[in-house]
Scaffold this motif. Structure first.
Motif, PDB file in Angstrom:
ATOM      1  N   PRO A  98       6.078   6.200  -6.925  1.00 22.42           N
ATOM      2  CA  PRO A  98       5.488   4.945  -6.579  1.00 22.42           C
ATOM      3  C   PRO A  98       5.628   3.872  -7.364  1.00 22.42           C
ATOM      4  CG  PRO A  98       4.086   6.565  -7.664  1.00 22.42           C
ATOM      5  CD  PRO A  98       5.332   7.345  -7.571  1.00 22.42           C
ATOM      6  N   THR A 116       2.985   1.587  -3.059  1.00 26.03           N
ATOM      7  CA  THR A 116       2.228   1.920  -4.631  1.00 26.03           C
ATOM      8  C   THR A 116       1.315   3.261  -4.433  1.00 26.03           C
ATOM      9  OG1 THR A 116       0.503   0.739  -3.775  1.00 26.03           O
ATOM     10  CG2 THR A 116       1.795  -0.508  -5.281  1.00 26.03           C
ATOM     11  N   THR A 117       1.504   4.045  -3.175  1.00 22.59           N
ATOM     12  CA  THR A 117       0.513   5.394  -3.145  1.00 22.59           C
ATOM     13  C   THR A 117       1.216   6.415  -2.557  1.00 22.59           C
ATOM     14  OG1 THR A 117      -0.045   4.666  -0.933  1.00 22.59           O
ATOM     15  CG2 THR A 117      -1.421   3.892  -2.484  1.00 22.59           C
ATOM     16  N   ARG A 118       2.641   6.111  -2.585  1.00 18.00           N
ATOM     17  CA  ARG A 118       3.537   7.278  -2.096  1.00 18.00           C
ATOM     18  C   ARG A 118       3.469   8.376  -3.368  1.00 18.00           C
ATOM     19  NH1 ARG A 118       8.918   3.448  -2.104  1.00 18.00           N
ATOM     20  NH2 ARG A 118       9.109   3.578  -4.181  1.00 18.00           N
ATOM     21  N   LEU A 153       0.747  -1.160   0.064  1.00 18.14           N
ATOM     22  CA  LEU A 153      -0.103   0.008   0.008  1.00 18.14           C
ATOM     23  C   LEU A 153       0.818   1.381  -0.070  1.00 18.14           C
ATOM     24  CD1 LEU A 153      -2.964   1.190   0.372  1.00 18.14           C
ATOM     25  CD2 LEU A 153      -2.340   1.237   2.623  1.00 18.14           C
TER      26      LEU A 153
END
Ligand code: DC
Length: 227
Positions: free
Chosen positions: A193, A187-189, A184
């Motif tokens: 990402p 992939t979301t930074r 999570l």
């Protein structure tokens, strides 16, 4: 004319066998293997040991100035050194895995690691594994592989690895929770990402053996680079 260095990027989710494949390829092709996850793990270890507050940019920046990361070959094994100390085993603990994604999301940390990664590839042909190698570090890499596997399979494999290393008091659920958490955050930074490059080959190894995966990857590589 000297042949130019080749870059093979191996990106993908946590614990999906990137390092296993990248090491096999590096050995077969006689390229240098670079484990960029180990670099973020070494930074995390330093921050943890020195009580660096990752919310404080000044603390992070000044700590980064004191961090030197190197790889050495120890009895045939790629080994990570932090400021001269062998930290290979310590950086793989679940305690470090629990916070490494937060550290890897800090842009200043990424900037420093990416600069080191580019320097290493300027001097050698490399197989580099990570999350952003084919997208950010080397968008023009000669070959890009993107690995994935079902999270249950990844958790089981990592759990068995940790058990073999005698990590005490760990459950499969802990490992699964850590993987889901890292997937999570990674992939979301906002900065770099984890995402598959458009021109990467997708390799889902849920039902593949290690040697089956290696053969597939090598065939693809041989079709893309002239030796
Ligand atoms: O590959 P690994 O599990 O050892 O990586 C540890 C963490 O470092 C991972 O959760 C995300 C981060 N990482 C990253 O952000 N960029 C990379 N190129 C490699 C790893």
């Amino acid at each position: 004319m000297t042949p130019r260095n080749i870059i093979i990027a191996v990106d993908g989710y946590s614990s999906c066998g990137k390092s296993t494949l990248a090491k096999q390829l590096a050995q077969h092709l006689d390229y240098m293997y670079i484990d960029t996850g180990a670099m973020y793990r070494a930074v995390t270890l330093y921050f943890t040991n020195h009580g660096v507050n990752i919310e404080d940019l000044h603390e992070v920046q000044s700590a980064l100035e004191h961090i030197h990361i190197a790889f050495r070959n120890m009895e045939g094994q790629n080994t990570t050194f932090l400021n001269g100390a062998n930290v290979e085993s310590e950086i793989r603990s679940l305690a470090i895995s629990g916070v490494v994604s937060e550290v890897a999301a800090i842009p200043e940390v990424r900037k420093k690691m990416v600069a080191i990664q580019r320097d290493l590839a300027a001097a050698h042909s490399v197989v580099m594994d990570g999350r952003d190698i084919g997208t950010v570090v080397f968008p023009n890499a000669d070959v890009k592989l993107f690995l994935t596997a079902d999270v249950e399979v990844r958790a089981q494999r990592r759990f068995e690895e940790l058990l073999a290393k005698n990590e005490a008091n760990i459950t499969l659920e802990d490992v699964m929770a850590n993987l889901k958490h890292r997937d999570l955050v990674d992939t979301t930074r906002a900065d770099s990402p984890l995402v598959m490059a458009e021109d990467a080959m997708l390799l889902d190894n849920t039902h593949l053996t290690i040697s089956g995966q290696f053969k597939l990857a090598l065939k693809y590589i041989n079709g893309r680079i002239a030796h």
